[in-house]
Each structure stands twice: as C-alpha cells, then as structure tokens.
Design a protein around this motif. Sequence first.
Motif, short mmCIF file in Angstrom:
data_model
loop_
_atom_site.label_atom_id
_atom_site.label_comp_id
_atom_site.label_asym_id
_atom_site.label_seq_id
_atom_site.Cartn_x
_atom_site.Cartn_y
_atom_site.Cartn_z
N HIS A 158 0.82 -1.22 0.00
CA HIS A 158 0.00 0.00 0.00
C HIS A 158 0.86 1.27 0.00
CE1 HIS A 158 -3.45 -2.56 0.73
NE2 HIS A 158 -4.19 -1.52 0.41
N VAL A 159 1.95 1.28 0.73
CA VAL A 159 2.84 2.44 0.73
C VAL A 159 3.42 2.66 -0.65
CG1 VAL A 159 5.08 3.29 1.59
CG2 VAL A 159 3.39 2.38 3.19
N VAL A 160 3.88 1.61 -1.30
CA VAL A 160 4.44 1.73 -2.64
C VAL A 160 3.38 2.24 -3.61
CG1 VAL A 160 5.42 0.43 -4.57
CG2 VAL A 160 6.27 0.04 -2.26
N TYR B 62 2.91 6.02 -3.15
CA TYR B 62 3.97 6.80 -3.81
C TYR B 62 3.86 6.71 -5.33
CZ TYR B 62 6.24 7.71 0.62
OH TYR B 62 6.52 8.15 1.90
N GLY B 63 3.46 5.57 -5.83
CA GLY B 63 3.27 5.43 -7.27
C GLY B 63 2.16 6.33 -7.78
N ASN B 64 1.07 6.38 -7.03
CA ASN B 64 -0.04 7.27 -7.41
C ASN B 64 0.40 8.73 -7.36
OD1 ASN B 64 -1.73 5.09 -7.80
ND2 ASN B 64 -2.66 5.23 -5.76
N ARG C 32 1.61 -2.61 -6.86
CA ARG C 32 2.20 -3.73 -6.13
C ARG C 32 1.13 -4.65 -5.58
NH1 ARG C 32 6.93 -4.50 -8.02
NH2 ARG C 32 8.53 -4.09 -6.53
N LEU C 33 -0.12 -4.26 -5.69
CA LEU C 33 -1.21 -5.10 -5.18
C LEU C 33 -1.70 -6.03 -6.28
CD1 LEU C 33 -3.10 -2.45 -3.06
CD2 LEU C 33 -1.68 -4.32 -2.26
#
Length: 181
Positions: free
Chosen positions: A57-59, A62-64, A84-85
């Motif tokens: 979720h953190v990745v 940051y991607g969003n 990543r999900l």
Amino acid sequence: MSAFGTLETKLNGIFGKNAPKLAEGGKTWLVKYLPVIALVLGIVSLLGAWEIWRWAHVVNTYGNFASQACSAAGVNCSNVLPSRLTVWIWVSLAVIVAESLLYLFAYPGLQARKKQGWNYLYYGALLNVAYAVVSLFSNYGSGFFSFVWSLLASAVGFWLLFQIRDAYTGKRIAGARNRKK
C-alpha cells in the motif's frame, strides 16, 4: 485413507524413518518447547503478512503520487510504478495468514500432546510448499531464490516434524511425557 494421510505416510518414510535421526535430547526439547515456538511463529507470521500488505500500500501511494505529479507536469508516465497489489501479493498474503492461523491453532493441541496439534503444523508445512510455488510468480521477493529458500525451509520443517511425530501419535519419546490418553 485420505490424500493427506497417504502423503503423510510417504513423507514419514522420507523425513522420519529413512532420514538421519534427531538426537533424543533434541526430540525431547523440541516436544517440550514446540507449543511456544508455534505460538511465536504464528504471531510473527501474522505481523509479516501485515508488513507485506502495508508495504504494498505504501508503494502504491507513492506510485499514485508520482503519476499525479507527472500528469500535473503534462507528461504521460502512467507506468512509472506499476501497482504492487497484484493477484500474487493477495495469494501470498492469504497463504501466509492461513499458515499463521494453523500455527496458532496448533498451540493447544501441542500443549496437550495431541495429534491434531501436530497435524496443524504439518498442514502449515504443506502450505509453505504452496507458498514456495506462489513466490515464483510474485513480484515480491526474488522469485526463484524465494522458491528454493521456501523449499529448503519446508524440508527442514518436515524433517523436524516427522522426527517428533511419535510423541503425538501415542508412541513415547525417551524423556518426554506423553499426555495423550
């Protein structure tokens, strides 16, 4: 005999009867402390699953953010950081949580030296083999290395489990009390 029973019999031949024997003192120690070990592994595995979920979720956050920054700058960079999900992360999480719950469910049976407690650990070891296969497809971890590492961990786990299996089937291990009645 069920498929799990047939597999258990075959694995007992490989990891129990035909494998190098664990010293009696090691068996006694393992039987004595296995309930606590299972409890700790269950809790640590649940925490690990939580961290994997949080990491993904953190990745994604940051991607969003990066995608929105690119859009604001007028640049098309929608694939800067893929999600990543993925389905493999969710499958990995499901396997880890299921394995954790089996470890936790094993605690009372292991305390009472019942076969059901041992069975939960056995099912957990089988799930670890399934996790090894899932890790080949997951973009979390290192693919083939994770696969090999999980298989090695499963082999060691099976060896230890089948070395002490007699303590939970009604047979006696030297120095270990058999509480099953």
